[in-house]
Design a protein around this motif. Structure first.
Motif, short mmCIF file in Angstrom:
data_model
loop_
_atom_site.label_atom_id
_atom_site.label_comp_id
_atom_site.label_asym_id
_atom_site.label_seq_id
_atom_site.Cartn_x
_atom_site.Cartn_y
_atom_site.Cartn_z
N VAL A 1 0.83 -1.20 0.00
CA VAL A 1 0.00 0.00 0.00
C VAL A 1 0.87 1.25 0.00
CG1 VAL A 1 -1.70 1.30 1.34
CG2 VAL A 1 -1.93 -1.19 1.12
N ARG A 2 2.00 1.20 0.71
CA ARG A 2 2.88 2.37 0.82
C ARG A 2 3.81 2.55 -0.38
NH1 ARG A 2 5.07 -1.57 3.93
NH2 ARG A 2 7.28 -2.07 3.63
N THR A 3 3.74 1.67 -1.34
CA THR A 3 4.60 1.78 -2.52
C THR A 3 4.45 3.16 -3.16
OG1 THR A 3 4.57 -0.59 -2.99
CG2 THR A 3 5.01 0.87 -4.84
N LYS A 4 5.58 3.77 -3.46
CA LYS A 4 5.58 5.07 -4.12
C LYS A 4 5.62 4.86 -5.63
CE LYS A 4 7.95 7.34 -0.28
NZ LYS A 4 9.15 8.11 0.14
N ARG A 5 4.65 5.43 -6.31
CA ARG A 5 4.49 5.23 -7.76
C ARG A 5 4.66 6.57 -8.47
NH1 ARG A 5 0.30 3.07 -7.09
NH2 ARG A 5 1.17 0.96 -6.88
N HIS A 6 5.47 6.59 -9.49
CA HIS A 6 5.76 7.83 -10.21
C HIS A 6 5.58 7.60 -11.71
CE1 HIS A 6 7.74 9.35 -6.52
NE2 HIS A 6 8.19 8.11 -6.42
N ALA A 7 4.73 8.38 -12.33
CA ALA A 7 4.61 8.36 -13.79
C ALA A 7 5.56 9.38 -14.39
CB ALA A 7 3.17 8.66 -14.21
N GLY A 8 6.20 9.00 -15.49
CA GLY A 8 7.11 9.93 -16.15
C GLY A 8 6.40 11.19 -16.60
N GLN A 9 7.07 12.32 -16.43
CA GLN A 9 6.53 13.62 -16.83
C GLN A 9 7.34 14.14 -18.01
OE1 GLN A 9 3.79 15.31 -14.88
NE2 GLN A 9 3.69 13.09 -14.52
#
Length: 797
Positions: A590-598
Motif C-alpha cells: 500500500v505504501r509503494t511510491k508510484r511515479h509516472a514519467g513527466q
C-alpha cells in the motif's frame, strides 16, 4: 491412538530437486547430480526395494555423458526392473524458452535415452509455479502422458484453487495429458520421512519446537495431514508425497527413506501405508480413477516476473533466441552451419531458461562473492547462446555473399527473407562512409527501380535505411547509383532555417507533412498516423488516419509509452528480505511510491522520406535519464519506440513499466507464448495468475477486423490491470480481458535468488504495426518476423 476414517496409501516419491546454481556453481551442481545417480545405482544394488525418480531429463543426459560404462549398464538394468523413473521434462523452466527450443531439446534428450534402451511417458517438475499452454503440447508430442507438478507457493498459488488434485490438461491442439498437482517438493521431509534435519515450511504446526522424538513427531504430522485432507473432502484413498535425502535442493538419495517406511508400516499399515514408488507406478494408479475433470488453457506462471530482474541479460538471451530461429530458417537443409554450433546455441538457450536465477542470498547479501560469481555464471549461458547464434547467422550471411569491406570493389546490399510469409521492413546498415558514392539513389538490382531510402548517422558515420518489400523466401540485392549532384544551396529567397540552423517555420513543416510526413515538437503526422504529445502528459493521441479512429483507450490512467516507476520503502521493522516477503502475492505494498514519467522536453531528431524520429524526454524517479524515441515510418503503418533510461541502483524493491493503453474489444487482447496464442483472463486454467504474463513476441489489441500489434523483442513480460496493491484475484474471478496493459520492463521484487540491483544503462525496443483482416495466429506470425527480422548485410563485389 492414531486412526483414519479409511485406509490410506501414501506414494512416497524420492527424488532430488534440480536447482542449478542456487546452492553451488552450475558446473558443480551438474557433477553432483551425476554423482547422485551413480550413488543411486549402488544403493539399488544394496537394496532392491529402493526406488528413485529422476526429476529432470537433464540429470540423466549428463549422467549418460559423464558416467563410466559400468554405472550406465547398471542404471539401465535398474530402470528396466522398475526401480527408476525418468522425467520427460528437461529442466524446471521459466517461460523464456521458445517452442522451437523446447521441442528440439526434448528431441535430442529423448533420442539419447533411446540409444541406451531408456524411455519415459512421465514428467515431473518442482518449485516452478506454472507453464505456458504450449508446454502441454510439447510434452504430448514427445509421448509424455503424465505430469506431476510440485508447486512452491512462495508468492504463488495452485490452479483450480486446490492442491493434491488430478485433472486432464487439454492442449492447444485438443490433445490431453493427465496432471497431478501435488504438494511442495520437500513436503515429505517436513513429515520426517527422510529421517534427516527438517524445519517447518509449509506445515507450520509448531511441532518442531515440541519436546517430541523425531519418529513420534512424524507420526503426528502424517496422521494429522491425512485426517485433515479427508475432513476437507479429499476424494481418493491414496496421495503422493515427495521427499529428498535432505530438506534442501540438489540433495542425494537416502536409504533412510526406506528404513522409515518399513518402521512406519510395521506400526501403522492398518490405517496408512507408505509405499516407495516411481512416477510410473503412481500414475498407473491415478489413470485407473474415473471422472477426472478436464481443463484447457494457460497454466500462468506466478514466477514469470523473476526474469525481469536481469534485463540486460534477457535482452542478450532474446537476441540469441531470435537469431537461432532465423538461422535455422535460412539454413533449412542444415548444410551451411556445423551442427555443433547449433547444438551449442540450443543447450545454452535451454539452460539460461532454467528457473534458478542466482545464489540463494542474492538479496540479503548482494556483496557476497558467491552471489556475484553465480550472477556471472548465469549470464554466461545467455552470452554463449548469443555468441553461437551470431556465429551461425554470420556464417550464413557469408555463404550468401557477405564480404569484408573493400576500397576496390562496388558496395552493394542484400536482404534475404527466410520466413514463410511476406515481410515489409527496413534494412539498416551502419558504415563509416559510402566508399566513393556521394549523391546516389538506391536501386533494386533485378528491376532497376529506385527504392525509398534515408541516410541517418550513428557515432562512427552514416547509417543507411532501405525500405524492404520481400515475398516469402525472396532475396533482393541493392546497388547505389550515383546521380547528378544537387545544385549548391545558397541563401536563396527564403531563410527556411535561421542563422542558428533551427527548422521551425509552420508552413514549411506543413509542406513536409503533405510531401511524406514530418515530426515537430508537438506532433508527428503522415499518411498513416497523427501522433500528439504535450508537456507534461506525454503521448496523448495516436490516431489511425486510414480507419479514422483513436488507438488509445478513453479514460486511461497513463498515456501511451509513459514510463512508470515504483519503489517500496522498508518499514521500520523490515530488512531487505522482509520488505519483499511481506508483500505476499502482490509485487508491491500500500505504501509503494508510484511515479509516472513527466514529459519535459521534445527533440526532433530526423525528418526524411522513409521516417521521422523524435525524442520525448521524461522526468522519472529512480532514473538519471529517461526518454522514449519514436520512429514513425512514412511508407508503412509502423512505429518503433525505443525506451532509454539510466537506472539508479536501489536495494529496495522496484518495478518499471511502460504503459500500453491501446483499445481492444472485450476478448480482443491476445498474447503469444511458446507454442500457443492466448487471450489473458480467458484462455487460462481456473485459479491461475491474472496480474502478469510472460510473452514470446508481443501483445495484440484487436478491435473489429483491425489490430494494433506491439512486438517486444527485448521485454518478455506484460502486466495487466491495476498497478496498486490489491486483494489477489484469480482466473475466473471476473476481471476483464480488455483491462489496462503495461510492458513489465524490470523489477527486483524477489527476496531470494534474483538480482538485487537494476542500476545501469538500458534501451528496450517496441514495434507498433497496424494490421487489418488478420487472425490472431497470423498476427503473431507477423510479430515473430518483426522481432527476428531478415538477413541483411553489405557485400563488396
Amino acid at each position: 491412538m492414531y486412526t483414519t476414517p479409511k485406509r490410506f496409501t501414501i506414494y512416497v516419491l524420492h527424488h532430488s530437486h534440480t536447482d542449478v546454481g542456487y546452492t553451488e556453481t552450475q558446473e558443480k551442481i551438474k557433477r553432483h547430480h551425476v554423482g547422485f545417480i551413480e550413488e543411486l545405482v549402488d544403493l539399488i544394488d544394496l537394496n532392491g526395494d529402493f526406488k528413485w525418480n529422476c526429476e529432470s531429463c537433464w540429470c540423466v543426459e549428463q549422467f549418460l555423458k559423464y558416467a563410466d560404462a559400468g554405472y550406465i549398464d547398471r542404471f539401465v538394468k535398474h530402470f528396466k526392473n522398475g526401480n527408476i523413473s525418468i522425467s520427460g521434462s528437461y529442466l524446471n523452466l521459466t517461460d523464456l524458452a521458445s517452442e522451437l527450443v523446447l521441442n528440439q531439446t526434448l528431441d535430442r534428450c529423448l533420442s539419447t535415452l533411446k540409444d541406451y534402451g531408456l524411455s519415459t511417458q512421465v514428467a515431473m517438475t518442482a518449485d516452478i509455479n506454472g507453464y505456458g499452454w504450449g508446454f502441454s503440447e510439447v510434452l504430448h508430442s514427445h509421448g509424455i502422458k503424465f505430469l506431476l507438478s510440485c508447486i512452491h507457493t512462495h508468492h504463488g498459488y495452485h490452479p483450480l484453487k486446490r492442491k493434491q488434485n488430478p485433472f486432464y490438461w487439454k492442449t492447444p491442439k485438443g490433445n490431453k495429458i493427465l496432471v497431478w498437482d501435488g504438494e511442495h517438493y520437500l513436503f515429505g521431509n517436513e513429515l520426517g520421512i527422510a529421517q534427516a534435519r527438517e524445519f517447518e515450511y509449509t506445515i507450520q504446526d509448531g511441532l518442531t519446537f515440541a519436546n517430541l522424538a523425531p519418529f513420534e513427531k512424524s507420526e503426528k504430522r502424517i496422521f494429522a495431514y491425512i485426517n485433515d485432507i479427508i475432513s476437507q473432502g479429499y476424494e481418493y484413498d491414496f496421495i503422493p508425497v515427495n521427499v529428498s535425502g535432505n530438506m534442501t535442493d540438489n540433495s542425494p538419495p537416502s536409504l533412510l527413506v526406506l528404513d522409515f517406511i518399513k518402521k512406519f508400516n510395521e506400526k501403522h499399515s492398518k490405517y496408512i501405508e507408505l509405499k516407495l514408488a516411481t512416477l510410473d507406478e503412481f500414475f498407473t494408479k491415478v489413470a485407473q480413477e474415473k471422472d477426472i475433470p478436464e481443463y484447457s488453457g494457460d497454466w500462468t506462471d506466478w514466477w514469470a516476473d523473476g526474469v525481469a530482474s536481469t534485463p540486460s541479460d534477457v535482452i542478450h538471451y532474446r537476441q540469441a533466441s531470435k537469431k537461432y530461429s532465423l538461422a535455422l530458417k535460412a539454413d533449412k537443409d542444415r548444410n551451411i552451419v556445423e551442427d555443433e554450433i547449433y547444438q551449442d546455441a540450443l543447450y545454452n538457450l535451454m539452460f539460461y531458461a532454467e528457473h534458478t536465477w542466482g545464489y540463494s542470498s542474492s538479496i540479503t547479501e548482494p556483496f557476497h562473492p558467491m552471489v556475484n560469481n553465480l550472477d556471472q555464471w548465469k549470464r554466461l549461458f545467455a552470452l554463449k547462446a548469443n555468441e553461437a547464434a551470431t556465429i551461425a547467422v554470420e556464417k550464413i550471411q557469408r555463404h550468401f555473399g557477405e564480404t569484408p569491406i573493400s576500397l576496390h570493389r562496388r558496395l552493394t546490399f542484400k536482404a534475404i527473407n527466410p520466413h514463410d510469409i511476406p515481410v515489409k521492413d527496413v534494412l539498416v546498415c551502419d558504415l563509416e562512409h559510402f566508399y566513393g558514392y556521394n549523391n546516389f539513389d538506391v536501386i533494386e538490382e533485378e528491376t532497376g527501380e529506385a527504392v525509398p531510402h534515408q541516410i541517418s548517422r550513428y557515432s562512427r558515420g552514416p547509417e543507411i535505411v532501405i525500405f524492404l518489400d520481400l515475398k516469402p523466401h525472396e532475396t533482393k540485392s541493392y546497388i547505389l547509383r550515383e546521380k547528378e549532384p544537387a545544385p549548391i544551396r545558397t541563401v536563396g529567397l527564403c531563410a527556411e532555417r535561421g542563422i542558428e540552423g533551427i527548422y521551425d517555420l509552420w508552413y514549411r513543416i506543413e509542406e513536409d507533412k503533405k510531401k511524406h510526413g514530418s515530426a515537430y515538437i508537438d506532433e508527428v503526422d503522415n499518411q498513416f498516423f497523427n501522433i500528439k504529445y504535450t508537456v507534461p502528459d506525454g503521448i496523448i493521441s495516436i490516431y489511425d488516419k486510414r480507419r479514422k479512429r483513436e488507438l488509445l483507450k478513453e479514460g486511461r490512467k497513463y498515456n501511451a509509452f509513459t514510463p512508470i516507476y515504483e519503489v517500496t520503502p522498508r518499514d521500520l521493522t523490515e530488512d531487505y528480505l522482509w520488505v519483499r516477503r511481506n508483500m505476499g502475492r502482490n509485487r508491491k505494498a500500500v505504501r509503494t511510491k508510484r511515479h509516472a514519467g513527466q514529459l519535459f522536453d521534445v527533440k526532433v531528431l530526423e525528418n526524411g522520406p522513409v521516417y521521422s524520429r523524435v525524442e520525448l524526454k521524461y522526468n522519472l524517479e529512480g532514473t538519471e535519464n529517461c526518454s522514449v524515441i519514436l520512429t514513425v515510418f512514412h511508407i508503412m503503418p509502423k512505429i518503433t519506440a525505443d525506451f532509454r533510461l539510466h537506472k539508479k541502483s536501489v536495494w529496495e524493491p522496484e518495478n518499471v513499466y511502460l504503459a500500453l493503453p491501446f483499445v481492444s474489444d472485450e476478448g480482443g487482447t491476445y498474447i503469444d507464448k511458446a507454442g500457443a496464442v492466448m487471450r489473458p483472463r480467458i484462455d487460462q486454467l481456473p485459479g491461475t495468475c491474472i496480474d502478469y504474463y510472460a510473452i514470446q513476441n508481443g501483445v495484440a489489441f484487436i478491435k473489429g477486423d483491425s489490430a494494433v500489434l506491439i512486438s517486444a523483442p527485448d521485454v518478455p513480460l506484460i502486466a495487466m490491470g491495476s498497478l496498486k496493491a490489491h486483494a489477489i484475484k484469480l482466473m475466473g474471478d471476473g476481471d476483464p480481458n480488455s483491462d489496462d496493459v503495461y510492458s513489465y520492463v524490470m523489477n527486483n521484487f524477489w527476496e531470494t535468488n534474483f538480482k538485487a540491483s537494476l542500476g545501469g544503462f538500458y534501451q528496450f525496443r517496441y514495434h507498433l504495426n497496424l494490421l487489418e483482416g488478420k487472425s490472431p495466429e497470423e498476427i503473431f506470425r507477423i510479430s515473430e518476423t518483426v522481432n527476428e527480422g531478415t538477413l541483411n548485410f553489405y557485400s563488396f563485389r
